[in-house]
Design an enzyme around this catalytic site. Structure first.
Site, PDB file in Angstrom:
ATOM      1  N   ASP A   1       4.661 -10.764  15.191  1.00 22.09           N
ATOM      2  CA  ASP A   1       3.480 -10.389  15.980  1.00 22.09           C
ATOM      3  C   ASP A   1       2.287 -11.210  15.488  1.00 22.09           C
ATOM      4  O   ASP A   1       2.212 -12.404  15.748  1.00 22.09           O
ATOM      5  CB  ASP A   1       3.291  -8.869  15.860  1.00 22.09           C
ATOM      6  CG  ASP A   1       2.313  -8.317  16.866  1.00 22.09           C
ATOM      7  OD1 ASP A   1       1.455  -9.064  17.334  1.00 22.09           O
ATOM      8  OD2 ASP A   1       2.378  -7.106  17.173  1.00 22.09           O
TER       9      ASP A   1
ATOM     10  N   ASN B   1      -4.327 -11.817  24.841  1.00 19.91           N
ATOM     11  CA  ASN B   1      -3.747 -11.147  23.681  1.00 19.91           C
ATOM     12  C   ASN B   1      -4.374 -11.744  22.420  1.00 19.91           C
ATOM     13  O   ASN B   1      -5.563 -12.060  22.402  1.00 19.91           O
ATOM     14  CB  ASN B   1      -2.217 -11.276  23.746  1.00 19.91           C
ATOM     15  CG  ASN B   1      -1.495 -10.267  22.885  1.00 19.91           C
ATOM     16  OD1 ASN B   1      -1.968  -9.140  22.718  1.00 19.91           O
ATOM     17  ND2 ASN B   1      -0.370 -10.646  22.328  1.00 19.91           N
TER      18      ASN B   1
ATOM     19  N   GLU C   1      -4.942  -4.042  16.327  1.00 21.26           N
ATOM     20  CA  GLU C   1      -4.533  -5.455  16.276  1.00 21.26           C
ATOM     21  C   GLU C   1      -5.651  -6.330  15.723  1.00 21.26           C
ATOM     22  O   GLU C   1      -6.806  -5.920  15.651  1.00 21.26           O
ATOM     23  CB  GLU C   1      -4.245  -5.946  17.708  1.00 21.26           C
ATOM     24  CG  GLU C   1      -2.834  -5.694  18.182  1.00 21.26           C
ATOM     25  CD  GLU C   1      -1.889  -6.787  17.717  1.00 21.26           C
ATOM     26  OE1 GLU C   1      -2.326  -7.671  16.949  1.00 21.26           O
ATOM     27  OE2 GLU C   1      -0.711  -6.743  18.108  1.00 21.26           O
TER      28      GLU C   1
ATOM     29  N   ARG D   1      -3.081 -10.207  30.837  1.00 22.49           N
ATOM     30  CA  ARG D   1      -4.218  -9.946  29.958  1.00 22.49           C
ATOM     31  C   ARG D   1      -4.183 -10.925  28.794  1.00 22.49           C
ATOM     32  O   ARG D   1      -3.146 -11.483  28.466  1.00 22.49           O
ATOM     33  CB  ARG D   1      -4.201  -8.505  29.433  1.00 22.49           C
ATOM     34  CG  ARG D   1      -3.080  -8.192  28.455  1.00 22.49           C
ATOM     35  CD  ARG D   1      -3.358  -6.867  27.756  1.00 22.49           C
ATOM     36  NE  ARG D   1      -2.258  -6.396  26.945  1.00 22.49           N
ATOM     37  CZ  ARG D   1      -2.039  -6.760  25.677  1.00 22.49           C
ATOM     38  NH1 ARG D   1      -2.811  -7.668  25.089  1.00 22.49           N
ATOM     39  NH2 ARG D   1      -1.027  -6.251  25.001  1.00 22.49           N
TER      40      ARG D   1
ATOM     41  N   ASN E   1       0.916 -14.659  20.661  1.00 23.71           N
ATOM     42  CA  ASN E   1       0.531 -13.775  19.574  1.00 23.71           C
ATOM     43  C   ASN E   1      -0.123 -14.535  18.428  1.00 23.71           C
ATOM     44  O   ASN E   1      -0.976 -15.400  18.663  1.00 23.71           O
ATOM     45  CB  ASN E   1       1.746 -12.936  19.138  1.00 23.71           C
ATOM     46  CG  ASN E   1       1.530 -11.464  19.446  1.00 23.71           C
ATOM     47  OD1 ASN E   1       0.443 -10.944  19.233  1.00 23.71           O
ATOM     48  ND2 ASN E   1       2.542 -10.797  19.953  1.00 23.71           N
TER      49      ASN E   1
HETATM   50 CA    CA Z   1      -0.303  -8.984  18.636  1.00 23.70          CA
END
Ligand code: CA
Length: 289
Positions: free
Chosen positions: A196, A100, A15, A98, A146
């Site tokens: 995303d 991100n 990521e 958590r 995101n």
């Molecule tokens: Ca992501």
């Protein structure tokens, strides 16, 4: 257009690519592995550092080193590979949450959001870390915080809360780092995957990685679909522009959530992909703290 595999790293949840235009490194994270990777494209130079807990995102610091959005809060490293020093917690931190995706704005602040491990709707939020270490919760009721990015003129912030299946835009007031007037600029159809990570190019076009979609889509600033980059990894997670001329789109991907059969059909899932899509990006913000 098809992206090519450039590094077969097989990350579980690769990521958050970041291009370092000063040193020519590409950085990215493997979130649940608690690992930050970096690689000099075109060379064999490749390194990783451990974060000892999930790491949602990392960004470069103006003075060198990294700032990270760890599960438990924000931390900094003086240089790549050195020990992480806790900088600040975030309000509402818990073992069920958590951090991100995250990114720096043009004023040197680091923004990162949260999500629940069980994806509980509305359990997450978006936070802003100022250079002095103060943390402000700027948005509530987020489910999977995101991708984000800012317009070149610094007047708009784009943002993805994945389950909404939209890219939204806020008016951005750069001096206080405030967001207002949320509206939707892109709606992602269900068959295309889930939005995303994202990046803007130098013309303000919006490049969105599609989890479950095996693609990055490019939209005009007005939200019109202009290009689809196919990626041979269904879980396409995020993208950034890099390379000496900012004309390479680097794309991260994941293996998480894929069956053995799907992995057999997409064996390079978790790798880094790249394409020259005929667009250019620009230097990413750096944390000023
Ligand atoms: Ca992501």
């Amino acid at each position: 257009m098809q992206a090519e595999l450039v590094l077969d790293t097989r990350c579980g949840l690769g990521e958050g690519p970041v291009w370092d235009e000063r040193e020519g490194w590409l950085y990215w994270v493997d979130i649940m592995a608690g690992r930050i990777h970096r690689w000099r494209p075109g060379t064999a130079a490749q390194e990783a550092m451990e974060t000892q807990e999930p790491v949602g995102a990392a960004a470069l610091r103006e003075g060198g080193g990294l700032v990270c959005a760890l599960q438990s809060g924000f931390a900094v490293a003086a240089r790549f590979g050195s020990a992480l020093e806790p900088l600040a917690c975030y309000e509402g931190a818990s073992p069920e949450l958590r951090m991100n995706d995250g990114k720096c704005d043009t004023a040197g602040r680091f923004w990162a959001g949260t999500m629940a491990f069980d994806f509980r709707p509305g359990a997450g939020a978006l936070y802003r870390l100022d250079p002095g270490g103060a943390v402000t919760r700027v948005l509530d009721g987020v489910t999977i915080s995101n991708g984000m990015d800012w317009s070149a003129d610094g007047t708009r912030m784009y943002y993805i809360d994945s389950p909404r299946r939209t890219v939204d835009v806020f008016d951005f007031d750069a001096a206080p780092g405030a967001i207002a007037n949320r509206r939707t600029v892109i709606e992602i159809p269900e068959e295309a995957g889930v939005p995303d990570g994202m990046t803007l190019d130098a013309e303000g076009r919006i490049w969105v990685a599609l989890w479950g979609g095996g693609a990055v889509r490019c939209y005009s600033p007005e939200g019109k679909l202009e290009e689809v980059i196919e990626v041979a990894a269904p879980q396409t997670t995020s993208c950034c522009f890099g390379g000496a001329d900012f004309d390479v789109l680097f794309i991260t991907s994941a293996r998480d959530g894929l069956s053995e059969e799907q992995l057999a059909g997409a064996p390079h899932s978790g790798g880094v992909f790249a394409v020259r899509p005929g667009a250019r990006g620009r230097a990413m913000g750096r944390f000023a703290g």
